[in-house]
Design a protein around this motif. Structure first.
Motif, PDB file in Angstrom:
ATOM      1  N   GLY A 618     143.998  56.061 -35.726  1.00 61.61           N
ATOM      2  CA  GLY A 618     144.406  56.286 -34.343  1.00 61.61           C
ATOM      3  C   GLY A 618     145.305  55.195 -33.825  1.00 61.61           C
ATOM      4  O   GLY A 618     146.315  55.466 -33.151  1.00 61.61           O
ATOM      5  N   ALA A 619     144.963  53.941 -34.121  1.00 59.22           N
ATOM      6  CA  ALA A 619     145.802  52.818 -33.693  1.00 59.22           C
ATOM      7  C   ALA A 619     147.157  52.865 -34.385  1.00 59.22           C
ATOM      8  O   ALA A 619     148.198  52.559 -33.772  1.00 59.22           O
ATOM      9  N   ASP A 620     147.183  53.250 -35.663  1.00 59.65           N
ATOM     10  CA  ASP A 620     148.459  53.393 -36.380  1.00 59.65           C
ATOM     11  C   ASP A 620     149.336  54.448 -35.721  1.00 59.65           C
ATOM     12  O   ASP A 620     150.553  54.260 -35.566  1.00 59.65           O
ATOM     13  N   ILE A 621     148.735  55.561 -35.338  1.00 61.05           N
ATOM     14  CA  ILE A 621     149.498  56.637 -34.697  1.00 61.05           C
ATOM     15  C   ILE A 621     150.072  56.168 -33.367  1.00 61.05           C
ATOM     16  O   ILE A 621     151.230  56.474 -33.040  1.00 61.05           O
ATOM     17  N   GLN A 622     149.303  55.417 -32.602  1.00 61.06           N
ATOM     18  CA  GLN A 622     149.815  54.913 -31.329  1.00 61.06           C
ATOM     19  C   GLN A 622     151.007  53.983 -31.551  1.00 61.06           C
ATOM     20  O   GLN A 622     151.972  53.997 -30.767  1.00 61.06           O
ATOM     21  N   ARG A 623     150.971  53.185 -32.595  1.00 58.44           N
ATOM     22  CA  ARG A 623     152.119  52.325 -32.901  1.00 58.44           C
ATOM     23  C   ARG A 623     153.332  53.165 -33.305  1.00 58.44           C
ATOM     24  O   ARG A 623     154.474  52.866 -32.914  1.00 58.44           O
ATOM     25  N   ASP A 624     153.104  54.229 -34.073  1.00 62.01           N
ATOM     26  CA  ASP A 624     154.210  55.119 -34.441  1.00 62.01           C
ATOM     27  C   ASP A 624     154.759  55.845 -33.220  1.00 62.01           C
ATOM     28  O   ASP A 624     155.975  56.057 -33.109  1.00 62.01           O
ATOM     29  N   ARG A 625     153.873  56.221 -32.310  1.00 64.06           N
ATOM     30  CA  ARG A 625     154.337  56.861 -31.070  1.00 64.06           C
ATOM     31  C   ARG A 625     155.198  55.902 -30.261  1.00 64.06           C
ATOM     32  O   ARG A 625     156.231  56.291 -29.705  1.00 64.06           O
ATOM     33  N   ALA A 626     154.780  54.643 -30.192  1.00 65.88           N
ATOM     34  CA  ALA A 626     155.547  53.647 -29.448  1.00 65.88           C
ATOM     35  C   ALA A 626     156.932  53.437 -30.058  1.00 65.88           C
ATOM     36  O   ALA A 626     157.891  53.109 -29.349  1.00 65.88           O
ATOM     37  N   ALA A 627     157.036  53.638 -31.374  1.00 66.23           N
ATOM     38  CA  ALA A 627     158.322  53.494 -32.060  1.00 66.23           C
ATOM     39  C   ALA A 627     159.121  54.791 -32.067  1.00 66.23           C
ATOM     40  O   ALA A 627     160.216  54.829 -32.649  1.00 66.23           O
ATOM     41  N   PHE A 628     158.609  55.846 -31.451  1.00 59.60           N
ATOM     42  CA  PHE A 628     159.256  57.166 -31.444  1.00 59.60           C
ATOM     43  C   PHE A 628     159.511  57.639 -32.880  1.00 59.60           C
ATOM     44  O   PHE A 628     160.561  58.200 -33.188  1.00 59.60           O
ATOM     45  N   ASP A 629     158.520  57.433 -33.732  1.00 58.84           N
ATOM     46  CA  ASP A 629     158.615  57.878 -35.129  1.00 58.84           C
ATOM     47  C   ASP A 629     157.816  59.175 -35.253  1.00 58.84           C
ATOM     48  O   ASP A 629     156.656  59.184 -35.662  1.00 58.84           O
ATOM     49  N   PHE A 630     158.456  60.273 -34.917  1.00 56.86           N
ATOM     50  CA  PHE A 630     157.762  61.555 -34.851  1.00 56.86           C
ATOM     51  C   PHE A 630     157.312  62.066 -36.226  1.00 56.86           C
ATOM     52  O   PHE A 630     156.210  62.624 -36.329  1.00 56.86           O
ATOM     53  N   PRO A 631     158.090  61.906 -37.291  1.00 58.24           N
ATOM     54  CA  PRO A 631     157.581  62.338 -38.604  1.00 58.24           C
ATOM     55  C   PRO A 631     156.315  61.587 -39.016  1.00 58.24           C
ATOM     56  O   PRO A 631     155.393  62.179 -39.584  1.00 58.24           O
TER      57      PRO A 631
END
Length: 731
Positions: A618-631
């Protein structure tokens, strides 16, 4: 000149689709959708730009070739012609929309990662420059507003540098509005008419009230009906509160399904909300809830959307659902939690068309305790943002209400409880007594012998292997039929067994059943005695909800047993550290599973132990969301671990199964309805066991991940396959 620029080829009426009409038509629809969450101008601008690249001569010539010969638009060499880059350039530089230009870049293939925007702009300045500039010049003569600066269209709360996760969700929302509008405007061209918008939920309040009175008057009176009515009155009273997140803690059997529908329609009427989206974790509950809501809201207003529904075989009165399922354009949507959240965190246009419908809606999450801890952080973050910025309200319904408000992601939020005093309600609805069989630990054979003395009894265990073993032990000591439920059985097989269980209970006939936990949450069954293998606290209390559900006995019996010969590894794999936390709080000499204070302390300890907000998926996904890394987000967000394989088994109508099998294997590919229609013939195996079955010739590959079972299929237990490692599948 407008007559010479086309967006799509000839339709059945002999007309081409004018590019100017398509841009403005899509923009108008997108503005309507975006206005629900105060981003109408942003959605409109992106839609106006999405197909500007089609104005280039190369693309127009490619369309003419495609129309003459069929197929897609290509240049003379056979290479595809990218029509997105011109709109991306305008969105990023002229409109000054920053990362929101990704919506234009991804409107066909899906939302990309943020750095793809830099690559696209480099192409617009390099290899594709001549074609891009030509398209912009030509289209700007006809639609001059494509050159407007639209930076002011981004709401302040959507500035990515200040509110990064809100901005990421806003991009998802405007992307959804864009692709849905694009689909619908294109569909209008080819069909010749625009679909009418579905009625708002708020218009159905009186329909619901009248239907509820009729529905309740036709049911057999139960001793707990007075309590259910009290719960309903409290919930309806809470509907007047402002938009927000509403915990709905109520014991099993308190009438949460009807009360949630009442809250949703009254809350919508009060605040002008458009729809209710009900998400439940299991297929059996989805079908059950959809049936109730069709009676309360009417067949014409309820869309039931999940993998078990074959849209092609719906009766004529419900054929409208085939179109509505594409974008959830219905007042009431009943779906699965998996479909809801995996659509929200997807990146593909087909899955995300429906996402903008979450705005301005009442979102009911039933059995919310089933949300996996690993995905809580992105889910709760999105729910908070939906209520604070997108005009939605969320109802969290569960008999075992998790302590979400103890997490930092909900810090500062004001929970809006719909039941003023849950503890007295739980005491009033205490219909069972707990008994413990933990020290000494009984064997499954001993459990079966004790169960055999009961006229009607349900046992719930933690793995499919335990279910099969206990079922065999029960068959050995019981004269009557013993029913069985697990995902080793085909979907149609499980439904047939559930019907038999309900029929025998309704008629007062003896019935013994052994199941994995797929039956324990939300399924409307009422046994006098329930045996539950020791599990996490919420699982034990949910299992108790299948005992004396309607309060017709003075007390039901719930026997918690800790089997000596069951699969400890299987239980450990599904429950993890939460099982240790449960053992520290619940059991002989400790709290009962329905002790609300103990349950609250248990959840807090469990979340602290797992450190959910700092580590894990979950924390990894939030970091990816913050980076706008949709894939990356789409790849990592999984509500169900992908360790199971669908298995076509020899169950049911052999003729239909073989016909569907043949359609699956057509050289041209199978249509989507085939995959839906074949669901009743599919069971599931852990991937490791499926691989072993393939190696041993007990199964054969069929299509993609789907395999075909060649081994034995038991009439009661379905697939029976020994696991030499001693681990087993949970469901």
């Amino acid at each position: 000149m407008s007559g010479e620029l086309w967006a799509h080829s000839v339709n059945g009426f002999g007309d081409r689709h004018c590019l100017v009409d398509h841009l403005r038509g899509t923009a108008s629809l997108a503005r309507t959708y975006g206005s629900v969450f105060r981003a109408g101008r942003l959605a409109e601008g992106l839609a106006l730009l999405h197909d500007v690249g089609k104005g280039a001569c190369a693309w127009q010539e490619g369309l003419a070739r495609a129309e003459a010969g069929g197929g897609r638009v290509f240049d003379p060499s056979g290479a595809s012609i990218d029509h997105k880059i011109a709109g991306v350039l305008l969105a990023a530089r002229k409109a000054r929309l920053g990362p929101y230009a990704l919506a234009v870049l991804g409107h066909h293939g899906g939302l990309p990662e943020r750095r793809a925007l830099k690559d696209a702009l480099a192409r617009a300045d390099g290899a594709d420059q001549a074609r891009v500039q030509e398209a912009i010049r030509v289209v700007a003569e006809l639609v001059p507003e494509i050159l407007d600066d639209r930076s002011s269209a981004v709401p302040q709360w959507g500035k990515s540098s200040e509110h990064v996760h809100v901005a990421e969700l806003l991009l998802r929302m405007v992307f959804s509005a864009l692709v849905d509008a694009d689909f619908l405007d294109t569909e209008t061209h080819f069909m010749g008419y625009l679909r009418p918008e579905a009625p708002r939920l708020s218009s159905l309040a009186e329909v619901f009230r009248s239907a509820r009175e009729e529905y309740l008057s036709g049911r057999e009176v139960a001793p707990v009906d007075e309590i259910r009515e009290d719960v309903y009155r409290q919930v309806i009273g809470a509907a007047a509160q402002p938009l927000g997140i509403f915990p709905f803690p109520a014991p099993t059997g308190a009438g949460k399904t009807i009360a949630a529908g009442g809250f949703a329609v009254e809350h919508a009427a009060r605040h002008g909300l458009r729809r209710v989206i009900v998400a439940v974790p299991y297929m059996s509950i989805t079908e059950q809830n959809a049936q109730v809501y069709r009676r309360l809201f009417g067949d014409d207003h309820v869309l039931e959307h999940h993998s078990g529904i074959d849209m092609g075989s719906l009766p004529p009165s419900r054929r409208w659902q085939r179109l509505a399922a594409e974008n959830w354009d219905a007042p009431v949507v009943v779906t699965t939690t998996v479909r809801l959240f995996e659509s929200l965190f997807s990146r593909k246009p087909a899955a995300m068309r429906k996402v903008h419908r979450l705005a301005g809606s009442v979102i009911v999450l039933d059995e919310v305790q089933s949300l996996p801890d690993t995905m809580l952080l992105p889910i709760l973050s999105a729910l908070r943002d939906l209520t604070e910025h997108f005009g939605s309200s969320v109802l969290l319904a569960s008999a075992t209400q998790p302590e979400f408000f103890a997490l930092e992601v909900f810090a500062g939020l004001d929970p809006r409880p719909v039941v003023a005093e849950p503890k007295p309600l739980f005491r009033r609805l205490a219909r069972v007594r707990y008994e413990w069989r933990c020290d000494p630990k009984p064997t499954l054979a001993q459990v079966a012998t004790e169960m055999a003395s009961e006229s009607s009894v349900l046992a719930i265990v933690n793995t499919t292997g335990d279910a099969a073993a206990l079922h065999r032990e029960m068959e050995a000591v019981t004269d009557g039929p013993v029913l069985h439920l697990s995902t080793r059985m085909a979907g149609g097989h499980r439904r047939e067994v559930l019907r038999k269980v309900r029929a025998r209970l309704d008629k007062g006939l003896p019935v013994a059943a052994v199941s994995t936990q797929l039956i324990e949450a939300g399924v409307d069954l009422d046994f006098p005695v329930v045996f539950r293998a020791y599990a996490v606290a919420e699982a034990m209390q949910q299992a108790a909800g299948r005992c004396n559900r309607n309060g017709r006995l003075k007390q039901g019996r719930v026997v918690i047993f800790d089997p000596a010969d069951a699969s400890a590894a299987g239980a450990r794999r599904v429950y993890g550290a939460a099982l240790d936390t449960t053992r520290a709080c619940f059991g002989p000499g400790l709290a009962l599973p329905d002790d609300l204070d103990a349950l609250s302390a248990y959840y807090r300890a469990r979340y602290a132990l797992k450190n959910l907000e700092e580590s894990g998926p979950g924390a990894d996904i939030q970091r990816d969301r913050a980076a706008f890394d949709f894939p990356a987000v789409a790849l990592k967000f999984k509500l169900i671990d992908e360790f199971t394989v669908p298995v076509l088994v020899p169950y049911g109508d052999g003729t239909e199964r073989e016909q569907l099998r043949a359609l699956l294997l057509r050289p041209t590919g199978a249509e989507p309805w085939v995959f839906r229609r074949i669901q009743p013939y599919l069971a599931a195996l852990p991937k490791r066991l499926a691989d072993k079955a393939l190696q041993e010739g007990m199964a054969a590959p069929l299509l993609g991940d789907l395999v075909e079972w060649h081994g034995a299929y038991d009439a009661c237990r379905g697939i029976e396959f020994t696991d030499p490692v001693g681990e087993d599948f949970v469901w």
